[in-house]
Design an enzyme around this catalytic site. Structure first.
Site, PDB file in Angstrom:
ATOM      1  N   GLN A 107      40.851  45.187  78.204  1.00  0.00           N
ATOM      2  CA  GLN A 107      39.708  46.099  78.023  1.00  0.00           C
ATOM      3  C   GLN A 107      39.058  45.825  76.679  1.00  0.00           C
ATOM      4  O   GLN A 107      38.051  46.432  76.339  1.00  0.00           O
ATOM      5  CB  GLN A 107      40.195  47.553  78.059  1.00  0.00           C
ATOM      6  CG  GLN A 107      40.838  47.955  79.368  1.00  0.00           C
ATOM      7  CD  GLN A 107      41.619  49.249  79.214  1.00  0.00           C
ATOM      8  OE1 GLN A 107      41.061  50.339  79.304  1.00  0.00           O
ATOM      9  NE2 GLN A 107      42.910  49.150  78.968  1.00  0.00           N
ATOM     10  N   VAL A 109      37.058  44.021  73.582  1.00  0.00           N
ATOM     11  CA  VAL A 109      35.810  43.248  73.508  1.00  0.00           C
ATOM     12  C   VAL A 109      35.769  42.422  72.225  1.00  0.00           C
ATOM     13  O   VAL A 109      34.762  41.813  71.907  1.00  0.00           O
ATOM     14  CB  VAL A 109      34.581  44.198  73.579  1.00  0.00           C
ATOM     15  CG1 VAL A 109      34.497  44.885  74.933  1.00  0.00           C
ATOM     16  CG2 VAL A 109      34.606  45.252  72.460  1.00  0.00           C
ATOM     17  N   HIS A 125      35.649  44.876  80.060  1.00  0.00           N
ATOM     18  CA  HIS A 125      34.593  45.625  79.374  1.00  0.00           C
ATOM     19  C   HIS A 125      33.642  44.723  78.589  1.00  0.00           C
ATOM     20  O   HIS A 125      32.952  45.188  77.685  1.00  0.00           O
ATOM     21  CB  HIS A 125      35.219  46.695  78.456  1.00  0.00           C
ATOM     22  CG  HIS A 125      35.934  47.785  79.210  1.00  0.00           C
ATOM     23  ND1 HIS A 125      36.797  48.690  78.626  1.00  0.00           N
ATOM     24  CD2 HIS A 125      35.921  48.109  80.529  1.00  0.00           C
ATOM     25  CE1 HIS A 125      37.270  49.516  79.548  1.00  0.00           C
ATOM     26  NE2 HIS A 125      36.764  49.171  80.715  1.00  0.00           N
ATOM     27  N   CYS A 133      19.419  39.867  76.960  1.00  0.00           N
ATOM     28  CA  CYS A 133      18.053  40.369  76.825  1.00  0.00           C
ATOM     29  C   CYS A 133      17.823  41.520  77.805  1.00  0.00           C
ATOM     30  O   CYS A 133      18.239  41.444  78.965  1.00  0.00           O
ATOM     31  CB  CYS A 133      17.051  39.242  77.106  1.00  0.00           C
ATOM     32  SG  CYS A 133      15.340  39.797  76.893  1.00  0.00           S
ATOM     33  N   CYS A 154      15.345  39.497  71.119  1.00  0.00           N
ATOM     34  CA  CYS A 154      15.365  38.200  71.797  1.00  0.00           C
ATOM     35  C   CYS A 154      14.139  37.387  71.330  1.00  0.00           C
ATOM     36  O   CYS A 154      13.142  37.971  70.858  1.00  0.00           O
ATOM     37  CB  CYS A 154      15.266  38.481  73.299  1.00  0.00           C
ATOM     38  SG  CYS A 154      15.360  37.035  74.341  1.00  0.00           S
ATOM     39  N   CYS A 156      12.013  36.255  73.145  1.00  0.00           N
ATOM     40  CA  CYS A 156      10.870  36.679  73.978  1.00  0.00           C
ATOM     41  C   CYS A 156      10.246  37.976  73.465  1.00  0.00           C
ATOM     42  O   CYS A 156       9.230  38.420  73.995  1.00  0.00           O
ATOM     43  CB  CYS A 156      11.300  36.839  75.441  1.00  0.00           C
ATOM     44  SG  CYS A 156      12.208  38.364  75.782  1.00  0.00           S
ATOM     45  N   THR A 194      47.215  50.617  75.544  1.00  0.00           N
ATOM     46  CA  THR A 194      46.091  51.362  76.125  1.00  0.00           C
ATOM     47  C   THR A 194      46.506  52.804  76.391  1.00  0.00           C
ATOM     48  O   THR A 194      47.646  53.064  76.781  1.00  0.00           O
ATOM     49  CB  THR A 194      45.549  50.708  77.418  1.00  0.00           C
ATOM     50  OG1 THR A 194      44.552  51.564  77.988  1.00  0.00           O
ATOM     51  CG2 THR A 194      46.617  50.428  78.452  1.00  0.00           C
ATOM     52  N   SER A 195      45.540  53.736  76.199  1.00  0.00           N
ATOM     53  CA  SER A 195      45.824  55.152  76.456  1.00  0.00           C
ATOM     54  C   SER A 195      45.820  55.453  77.950  1.00  0.00           C
ATOM     55  O   SER A 195      46.159  56.566  78.352  1.00  0.00           O
ATOM     56  CB  SER A 195      44.801  56.025  75.729  1.00  0.00           C
ATOM     57  OG  SER A 195      43.495  55.662  76.139  1.00  0.00           O
TER      58      SER A 195
HETATM   59  P1  OAD Z   1      42.511  53.851  73.157  1.00  0.00           P
HETATM   60  O1  OAD Z   1      42.050  54.003  71.769  1.00  0.00           O
HETATM   61  O2  OAD Z   1      42.111  54.893  74.140  1.00  0.00           O
HETATM   62  O3  OAD Z   1      44.098  53.768  73.187  1.00  0.00           O
HETATM   63  C1  OAD Z   1      44.811  52.914  72.330  1.00  0.00           C
HETATM   64  C2  OAD Z   1      46.286  53.066  72.634  1.00  0.00           C
HETATM   65  O4  OAD Z   1      46.979  52.130  71.830  1.00  0.00           O
HETATM   66  C3  OAD Z   1      46.863  54.445  72.313  1.00  0.00           C
HETATM   67  O5  OAD Z   1      47.591  54.920  73.436  1.00  0.00           O
HETATM   68  C4  OAD Z   1      47.822  54.197  71.132  1.00  0.00           C
HETATM   69  O6  OAD Z   1      48.994  54.995  71.173  1.00  0.00           O
HETATM   70  C5  OAD Z   1      48.167  52.735  71.355  1.00  0.00           C
HETATM   71  N1  OAD Z   1      48.562  52.006  70.138  1.00  0.00           N
HETATM   72  C6  OAD Z   1      48.169  52.194  68.859  1.00  0.00           C
HETATM   73  N2  OAD Z   1      48.730  51.283  68.049  1.00  0.00           N
HETATM   74  C7  OAD Z   1      49.498  50.491  68.838  1.00  0.00           C
HETATM   75  C8  OAD Z   1      50.328  49.340  68.600  1.00  0.00           C
HETATM   76  N3  OAD Z   1      50.478  48.828  67.379  1.00  0.00           N
HETATM   77  N4  OAD Z   1      50.944  48.783  69.671  1.00  0.00           N
HETATM   78  C9  OAD Z   1      50.804  49.288  70.925  1.00  0.00           C
HETATM   79  N5  OAD Z   1      50.033  50.357  71.203  1.00  0.00           N
HETATM   80  C10 OAD Z   1      49.382  50.942  70.176  1.00  0.00           C
HETATM   81  O7  OAD Z   1      42.077  52.375  73.638  1.00  0.00           O
HETATM   82  P2  OAD Z   1      41.927  51.814  75.124  1.00  0.00           P
HETATM   83  O8  OAD Z   1      42.962  52.372  76.020  1.00  0.00           O
HETATM   84  O9  OAD Z   1      41.817  50.349  75.008  1.00  0.00           O
HETATM   85  O10 OAD Z   1      35.757  51.444  76.561  1.00  0.00           O
HETATM   86  O11 OAD Z   1      40.525  52.406  75.527  1.00  0.00           O
HETATM   87  C11 OAD Z   1      39.991  52.119  76.789  1.00  0.00           C
HETATM   88  C12 OAD Z   1      38.503  52.072  76.703  1.00  0.00           C
HETATM   89  O12 OAD Z   1      38.000  53.292  76.146  1.00  0.00           O
HETATM   90  C13 OAD Z   1      37.950  51.021  75.752  1.00  0.00           C
HETATM   91  O13 OAD Z   1      37.880  49.739  76.342  1.00  0.00           O
HETATM   92  C14 OAD Z   1      36.597  51.556  75.417  1.00  0.00           C
HETATM   93  C15 OAD Z   1      36.994  52.974  75.133  1.00  0.00           C
HETATM   94  O14 OAD Z   1      36.018  53.936  75.176  1.00  0.00           O
HETATM   95  C16 OAD Z   1      34.449  51.308  76.440  1.00  0.00           C
HETATM   96  O15 OAD Z   1      33.881  51.234  75.351  1.00  0.00           O
HETATM   97  C17 OAD Z   1      33.739  51.231  77.751  1.00  0.00           C
END
Ligand code: OAD
Length: 255
Positions: A107, A109, A125, A133, A154, A156, A194-195
């Site tokens: 997820q 970027v 993502h 553009c 851009c 353009c 990831t959360s």
């Molecule tokens: P989050 O910020 O929601 O979650 C990050 C997770 O990483 C949390 O559960 C933390 O406990 C965990 N964490 C922190 N440090 C860590 C470490 N050293 N090792 C392992 N885990 C750790 O991030 P995402 O789940 O990636 O989307 O968020 C998902 C999406 O929500 C993103 O891609 C973005 C965001 O809004 C968009 O922008 C569309």
């Protein structure tokens, strides 16, 4: 039986699967880049604390105030450019290089998986580095240099936008198809950093489990997924991923 790999105790069942699995899926989120110094989104130091995602990461916010949205993304590009891949990114790349059946779905970027040497990354993502553009000229390219006056434009004359997926937008079709196929065929899934609250990415571990995969979560904090996995490792990704990759029998030197 437990095996100790570094400071991470791994169950015998997990070690056996790491050695035998031909198809492993790694699903990563912002926590994997936390040890590279990049802020996650949620939690006390998260980017969405004190910032409203709806005013920074939606097509409506961009239409209303492209300069503010671009400032946020230009800042994130600067942070990501300064960051270095950490042992979690490098361990994942080593596993992919050694075991051809390994898929990486992220997820993130920030491009750190690619910089660590991951041969293939399914980016759900999009990418901070991609510029598209908003007019009809079809410009869509990777551009790493400074963007100059914001909002970026851009050649353009129309506005450029960051090539990331915003709230309310669909994920790239090819990425979601590749991620779904990887989840359905994986024998082992490692969900790291990831959360597990943003869909459809958060649905992939459940999908994989329904298709018979053994699912492991790597996260120091509990998430909505924690109670539904086969094993949860409460270690930081930069410690757990090297341990998992070594337990899989892959040589991995932390440099
Ligand atoms: P989050 O910020 O929601 O979650 C990050 C997770 O990483 C949390 O559960 C933390 O406990 C965990 N964490 C922190 N440090 C860590 C470490 N050293 N090792 C392992 N885990 C750790 O991030 P995402 O789940 O990636 O989307 O968020 C998902 C999406 O929500 C993103 O891609 C973005 C965001 O809004 C968009 O922008 C569309």
């Amino acid at each position: 039986m437990m095996t100790q790999s570094g400071h991470v105790p791994l169950s015998g069942a997990l070690v056996e699967r790491l050695r035998a699995a031909r198809r492993i899926l790694l699903l990563t989120g912002a926590g994997v880049s936390a040890e590279s110094g990049l802020a996650t989104f949620r939690g006390p130091d998260g980017m969405w604390e004190g910032r409203d995602p709806m005013s920074l990461a939606t097509p409506e916010a961009f239409a209303e105030d492209p300069e503010t949205v671009w400032r946020f993304y230009a800042w994130r590009r600067e942070q990501a450019a300064r960051a270095e891949p950490n042992p979690a990114h490098r361990a994942i790349a080593a596993l992919q290089q050694e075991r051809s059946g390994t898929s990486l779905v992220t997820q993130n970027v920030d491009g750190l998986h690619e910089r660590a040497g991951s041969p293939e990354t399914v980016r759900l993502h999009g990418s901070l580095w991609r510029l598209r553009c908003t007019g009809g000229c079809g410009e869509d390219e990777d551009l790493r240099q400074d963007l100059g006056t914001l909002p970026a434009r851009c050649a353009c004359g129309e506005l450029l936008r960051p090539g990331v997926v915003w709230f309310g937008e669909s994920l790239p079709q090819a990425a979601i198809a590749a991620a779904t196929a990887a989840a359905e065929s994986a024998e082992l899934v490692i969900v790291a950093g990831t959360s597990s609250v943003v869909y459809p990415a958060a649905a992939l571990p459940e999908l994989a489990r329904r298709h018979g995969a053994y699912v492991v979560e790597v996260n120091p904090e509990a998430t909505p997924l924690t109670g539904r996995v086969d094993e949860a490792l409460p270690n930081p990704a930069g410690t757990a991923l090297p341990a998992l990759v070594r337990a899989a029998g892959v040589r991995f030197e932390e440099s």
